[in-house]
Write a protein that holds these residues in place. Structure first.
Motif, PDB file in Angstrom:
ATOM      1  N   HIS A  85       0.839  -1.204   0.000  1.00 44.66           N
ATOM      2  CA  HIS A  85       0.000   0.000   0.000  1.00 44.66           C
ATOM      3  C   HIS A  85       0.873   1.253   0.000  1.00 44.66           C
ATOM      4  O   HIS A  85       0.639   2.182  -0.786  1.00 44.66           O
ATOM      5  CB  HIS A  85      -0.927  -0.027   1.216  1.00 44.66           C
ATOM      6  N   CYS A  86       1.867   1.281   0.881  1.00 42.35           N
ATOM      7  CA  CYS A  86       2.761   2.447   0.960  1.00 42.35           C
ATOM      8  C   CYS A  86       3.491   2.652  -0.358  1.00 42.35           C
ATOM      9  O   CYS A  86       3.565   3.774  -0.873  1.00 42.35           O
ATOM     10  CB  CYS A  86       3.756   2.284   2.111  1.00 42.35           C
ATOM     11  N   ARG A  87       4.024   1.588  -0.906  1.00 40.31           N
ATOM     12  CA  ARG A  87       4.748   1.691  -2.180  1.00 40.31           C
ATOM     13  C   ARG A  87       3.830   2.175  -3.300  1.00 40.31           C
ATOM     14  O   ARG A  87       4.231   2.996  -4.124  1.00 40.31           O
ATOM     15  CB  ARG A  87       5.381   0.354  -2.536  1.00 40.31           C
ATOM     16  N   ALA A  88       2.593   1.684  -3.326  1.00 39.00           N
ATOM     17  CA  ALA A  88       1.640   2.080  -4.373  1.00 39.00           C
ATOM     18  C   ALA A  88       1.319   3.572  -4.299  1.00 39.00           C
ATOM     19  O   ALA A  88       1.029   4.197  -5.320  1.00 39.00           O
ATOM     20  CB  ALA A  88       0.355   1.257  -4.261  1.00 39.00           C
ATOM     21  N   LEU A  89       1.395   4.149  -3.086  1.00 38.77           N
ATOM     22  CA  LEU A  89       1.136   5.574  -2.914  1.00 38.77           C
ATOM     23  C   LEU A  89       2.405   6.420  -3.042  1.00 38.77           C
ATOM     24  O   LEU A  89       2.379   7.628  -2.812  1.00 38.77           O
ATOM     25  CB  LEU A  89       0.478   5.829  -1.552  1.00 38.77           C
ATOM     26  N   GLY A  90       3.525   5.776  -3.392  1.00 43.95           N
ATOM     27  CA  GLY A  90       4.773   6.501  -3.587  1.00 43.95           C
ATOM     28  C   GLY A  90       5.495   6.847  -2.299  1.00 43.95           C
ATOM     29  O   GLY A  90       6.367   7.713  -2.292  1.00 43.95           O
ATOM     30  N   VAL A  91       5.143   6.177  -1.213  1.00 44.13           N
ATOM     31  CA  VAL A  91       5.806   6.408   0.078  1.00 44.13           C
ATOM     32  C   VAL A  91       7.009   5.475   0.163  1.00 44.13           C
ATOM     33  O   VAL A  91       6.877   4.260  -0.029  1.00 44.13           O
ATOM     34  CB  VAL A  91       4.836   6.151   1.253  1.00 44.13           C
ATOM     35  N   ARG A 104       8.630  -5.962   9.885  1.00 41.09           N
ATOM     36  CA  ARG A 104       8.440  -4.535  10.109  1.00 41.09           C
ATOM     37  C   ARG A 104       9.206  -3.733   9.075  1.00 41.09           C
ATOM     38  O   ARG A 104      10.108  -4.238   8.434  1.00 41.09           O
ATOM     39  CB  ARG A 104       8.917  -4.152  11.510  1.00 41.09           C
ATOM     40  N   PHE A 105       8.809  -2.473   8.945  1.00 42.80           N
ATOM     41  CA  PHE A 105       9.512  -1.519   8.095  1.00 42.80           C
ATOM     42  C   PHE A 105       9.204  -0.120   8.603  1.00 42.80           C
ATOM     43  O   PHE A 105       8.337   0.070   9.458  1.00 42.80           O
ATOM     44  CB  PHE A 105       9.134  -1.687   6.617  1.00 42.80           C
ATOM     45  N   PHE A 106       9.938   0.849   8.070  1.00 39.65           N
ATOM     46  CA  PHE A 106       9.745   2.250   8.466  1.00 39.65           C
ATOM     47  C   PHE A 106       9.293   3.078   7.276  1.00 39.65           C
ATOM     48  O   PHE A 106       9.623   2.778   6.129  1.00 39.65           O
ATOM     49  CB  PHE A 106      11.057   2.851   9.002  1.00 39.65           C
ATOM     50  N   VAL A 107       8.549   4.148   7.565  1.00 34.80           N
ATOM     51  CA  VAL A 107       8.193   5.190   6.600  1.00 34.80           C
ATOM     52  C   VAL A 107       8.404   6.532   7.313  1.00 34.80           C
ATOM     53  O   VAL A 107       8.564   6.565   8.528  1.00 34.80           O
ATOM     54  CB  VAL A 107       6.724   5.072   6.107  1.00 34.80           C
ATOM     55  N   HIS A 108       8.414   7.591   6.539  1.00 36.53           N
ATOM     56  CA  HIS A 108       8.455   8.946   7.107  1.00 36.53           C
ATOM     57  C   HIS A 108       7.216   9.697   6.629  1.00 36.53           C
ATOM     58  O   HIS A 108       6.812   9.566   5.465  1.00 36.53           O
ATOM     59  CB  HIS A 108       9.699   9.703   6.631  1.00 36.53           C
ATOM     60  N   ASP A 109       6.629  10.485   7.517  1.00 33.40           N
ATOM     61  CA  ASP A 109       5.502  11.325   7.117  1.00 33.40           C
ATOM     62  C   ASP A 109       6.047  12.552   6.376  1.00 33.40           C
ATOM     63  O   ASP A 109       7.267  12.696   6.226  1.00 33.40           O
ATOM     64  CB  ASP A 109       4.625  11.673   8.324  1.00 33.40           C
ATOM     65  N   PRO A 110       5.183  13.428   5.870  1.00 36.45           N
ATOM     66  CA  PRO A 110       5.664  14.587   5.094  1.00 36.45           C
ATOM     67  C   PRO A 110       6.623  15.506   5.855  1.00 36.45           C
ATOM     68  O   PRO A 110       7.395  16.236   5.237  1.00 36.45           O
ATOM     69  CB  PRO A 110       4.379  15.323   4.717  1.00 36.45           C
ATOM     70  N   ASP A 111       6.612  15.466   7.186  1.00 31.95           N
ATOM     71  CA  ASP A 111       7.529  16.290   7.977  1.00 31.95           C
ATOM     72  C   ASP A 111       8.765  15.530   8.444  1.00 31.95           C
ATOM     73  O   ASP A 111       9.559  16.054   9.217  1.00 31.95           O
ATOM     74  CB  ASP A 111       6.797  16.882   9.186  1.00 31.95           C
ATOM     75  N   GLY A 112       8.932  14.303   7.975  1.00 24.44           N
ATOM     76  CA  GLY A 112      10.111  13.524   8.330  1.00 24.44           C
ATOM     77  C   GLY A 112       9.995  12.733   9.619  1.00 24.44           C
ATOM     78  O   GLY A 112      10.978  12.137  10.066  1.00 24.44           O
ATOM     79  N   ASN A 113       8.808  12.703  10.232  1.00 22.12           N
ATOM     80  CA  ASN A 113       8.622  11.887  11.434  1.00 22.12           C
ATOM     81  C   ASN A 113       8.712  10.417  11.041  1.00 22.12           C
ATOM     82  O   ASN A 113       8.070   9.973  10.089  1.00 22.12           O
ATOM     83  CB  ASN A 113       7.268  12.169  12.088  1.00 22.12           C
ATOM     84  N   ARG A 114       9.522   9.665  11.777  1.00 16.43           N
ATOM     85  CA  ARG A 114       9.785   8.257  11.477  1.00 16.43           C
ATOM     86  C   ARG A 114       8.722   7.390  12.138  1.00 16.43           C
ATOM     87  O   ARG A 114       8.424   7.547  13.333  1.00 16.43           O
ATOM     88  CB  ARG A 114      11.170   7.906  12.015  1.00 16.43           C
ATOM     89  N   ILE A 115       8.129   6.470  11.350  1.00 19.89           N
ATOM     90  CA  ILE A 115       7.045   5.612  11.819  1.00 19.89           C
ATOM     91  C   ILE A 115       7.378   4.180  11.447  1.00 19.89           C
ATOM     92  O   ILE A 115       7.708   3.883  10.301  1.00 19.89           O
ATOM     93  CB  ILE A 115       5.704   6.023  11.167  1.00 19.89           C
ATOM     94  N   GLU A 116       7.291   3.303  12.428  1.00 18.14           N
ATOM     95  CA  GLU A 116       7.506   1.873  12.190  1.00 18.14           C
ATOM     96  C   GLU A 116       6.153   1.200  12.046  1.00 18.14           C
ATOM     97  O   GLU A 116       5.240   1.454  12.832  1.00 18.14           O
ATOM     98  CB  GLU A 116       8.264   1.263  13.370  1.00 18.14           C
TER      99      GLU A 116
END
Length: 135
Positions: A85-91, A104-116
């Motif tokens: 889902h994240c990859r499909a949305l370009g995250v 598990r994996f990590f993403v960052h929100d638009p402000d760079g906050n790290r989310i696992e």
């Protein structure tokens, strides 16, 4: 034993700078339901329901927080589907070191906050993971 007995994580707060981008990310990418913030707040904030009485608070500030390894983790039912889902949305999906019996994996929100984003296949067992003993 101390006089404090913590029973759950109530909420986590992170800083955001762009309300619209943050709302899109947390609603659309992470699929979190937004809930009204308290009427008594005289500052801009977004609240999201994490279930089990837990919430995520986004506080609008002029500058984002400093990028760091600091993060919060959200449990997901299907980490493979979340990754797709994240990859499909370009995250960008950032893989990380393994923990026994979880994915598990990590993403960052638009402000760079790290989310696992994490899915436990089996509950964490320190003995099975080879964890160091507490002093």
């Amino acid at each position: 034993m101390t006089g404090i007995r913590c029973t759950a994580l109530d909420h986590c707060s992170v800083l955001i700078t762009d309300l619209a981008k943050a709302r899109w990310f947390y609603r659309t990418v992470l699929g979190l339901p937004e809930v009204p913030k308290p009427k008594t707040f005289d500052f801009v904030a977004l609240w999201f329901d994490l279930g089990a009485g837990q919430t995520l608070h986004l506080l609008q500030k002029p500058q984002p927080d400093t990028r760091s390894p600091r993060h919060f983790a959200l449990r997901v039912a299907d980490v493979s589907a979340a990754r797709s889902h994240c990859r499909a949305l370009g995250v960008e999906v950032l893989e990380t070191g393994p923990i026994p019996h979880c994915d598990r994996f990590f993403v960052h929100d638009p402000d760079g906050n790290r989310i696992e984003l994490i899915q436990w296949i089996e509950p964490y067992d320190p003995a099975a993971s080879g964890a160091a003993q507490l002093d």
